[in-house]
Write an enzyme that holds these catalytic residues in place. Structure first.
Site: not given
Ligand code: NPQ
Ligand code: MG
Length: 378
Positions: A142, A168, A170, A195, A220, A245, A269, A297
């Site tokens: 990501s 992925k 953002k 995402d 996403e 998600d 998750k 994650g």
């Molecule tokens: C998601 N994760 O899929 C999340 C969002 C996310 C890897 O994109 C601290 C704790 C910071 C949780 C940043 C990825 C974070 C977090 C992003 C979760 O939407």
């Molecule tokens: Mg997400």
């Protein structure tokens, strides 16, 4: 799945840790330069179990935050589980905490710790207990929102060179179609997804129709964090699969979302759905309906990362997850680092329990505060 043994929780400890990130991680809801989370440690007769909570400092991704997780664990969740006697199966954690409404991230952390201890007492690995079939799992990565497309592309090229199998991006309002189009033009053959972390509304459908032309593997969580119906409306206008998600809180949501056409892919998750056992039920619901899933994650330390990788070994997990290597986030992980093999896969921990433990030195240096929950006195 119980093999007849039980454990009694003698004590529990909460710990808040902070780990610096190798680079700030920016999403549509903010930027982090440090990972801060709550760990749960439970002590049974002769085993220790560790759990990690996926909440962050502020309730931006979900409704919980580190202080709410700490408080709910210390006041309600740990006492409810420990005071009700021996744990003969890890399902007891969800049963004994079901009276507490919400707080799924905190519940998941406690279940993880108890499950780890219980599996260690029975000398079984988490992946085998969950029904995992793979010894190695394909990994994606990501990529946070970057100041420029050039910086983003440089970062992505680094990940592709390491072997990551899906990238992925953002996105957020103002940094979406144009950025993704540039990345797509530069990398025409790379499996690419986006995402939005719930940053848009159905009024933005034309923007998603533009993204629909870019050959993405999925889009996403484009719309509201608690929405299903608008996602279903948007999906009818797109060929690109929508992946949910935030909107999937439990297996029942997964069944409803699939039935109404709100998504064609699900990001699982364990922390978001209240635990690893509910996460497996989300997997089962999707698998029965031929809906692909992958494991998300939350910038977990090695503790939570180990459980994500174990989940990724399940047979219905057919897409690369956000189960990246430790070095993608941390100079120094809390556990022995998770590494990406040259073929873009990661080895599933095979040892007892979650298969990893915190390195004492790193744990000590990363700890901000601890609290013992003395369950003997309950
Ligand atoms: C998601 N994760 O899929 C999340 C969002 C996310 C890897 O994109 C601290 C704790 C910071 C949780 C940043 C990825 C974070 C977090 C992003 C979760 O939407
Ligand atoms: Mg997400």
């Amino acid at each position: 799945m119980s093999d007849g043994h039980s454990i009694t929780i003698r004590s529990a400890e909460l710990r808040e840790v902070a780990l610096p990130l190798v680079r700030p991680f920016r999403t549509s809801f903010g930027e982090d330069s440090e990972k801060r989370c709550v760990l749960v440690r439970v002590e049974a007769e002769d085993v220790t179990g560790w759990g990690e909570c996926v909440a962050d400092v502020e309730p931006r991704y979900g409704e919980e935050w580190n202080a709410s997780a700490w408080e709910s664990l210390a006041t309600f969740l740990i006492p409810s589980v420990a005071a009700a006697g021996p744990v003969d199966t890890p399902e007891r954690v969800a049963e004994r905490t079901a009276w507490v409404r919400g707080h799924r991230m905190a519940k998941a952390a406690l279940e993880m710790a108890v499950l780890d201890a219980w599996l260690r007492a029975g000398d079984a690995s988490l992946a085998s207990h969950l029904g995992g079939v793979a010894e190695r799992v394909p990994c994606g990565v990501s990529v946070g929102i970057a100041p420029s497309v050039e910086a983003m592309l440089e970062e992505i090229h680094g990940y592709l060179a390491k072997g990551y199998r899906r990238v992925k991006l953002k996105i957020e309002p103002g940094r979406d179609v144009a950025v993704v189009r540039e990345v797509r033009d530069a990398l025409p053959d790379v499996p690419l997804s986006v995402d939005a972390n719930a940053a848009y509304t159905l009024a933005d459908a034309p923007l998603f129709e533009a993204l629909d032309e870019l050959g993405l593997v999925m889009i996403e969580q484009p719309l509201g964090h608690d929405d299903l119906i608008d996602h279903a409306r948007l999906q009818t206008r797109l060929r690109t699969p929508i992946c949910l998600d935030e909107s999937i809180r439990h297996a029942h949501d997964a069944a409803a979302a699939i039935q109404m056409g709100a998504c064609r892919i699900i990001n699982i998750k364990p922390g978001r759905v209240g635990g690893l056992l509910e996460a497996r039920r989300v997997h089962d619901v999707a698998q029965e309906r031929d809906v692909p899933v992958w494991i998300g994650g939350m910038l977990e330390t090695g503790i939570g990362r180990a459980t994500n990788v174990a989940m990724a070994a399940l047979p219905g997990v057919t897409m690369p997850g956000d189960t990246s290597a430790s070095e993608r986030y941390f100079h120094r992980d809390l556990t022995e680092p998770f590494v990406l093999e040259a073929d873009g896969t990661m080895r599933v921990p095979a040892g007892p329990g979650i298969g990893v433990t915190p390195l004492p030195g790193v744990l000590e240096e990363s700890t901000l505060r601890t609290q013992v929950v003395d369950v003997e006195k309950l």
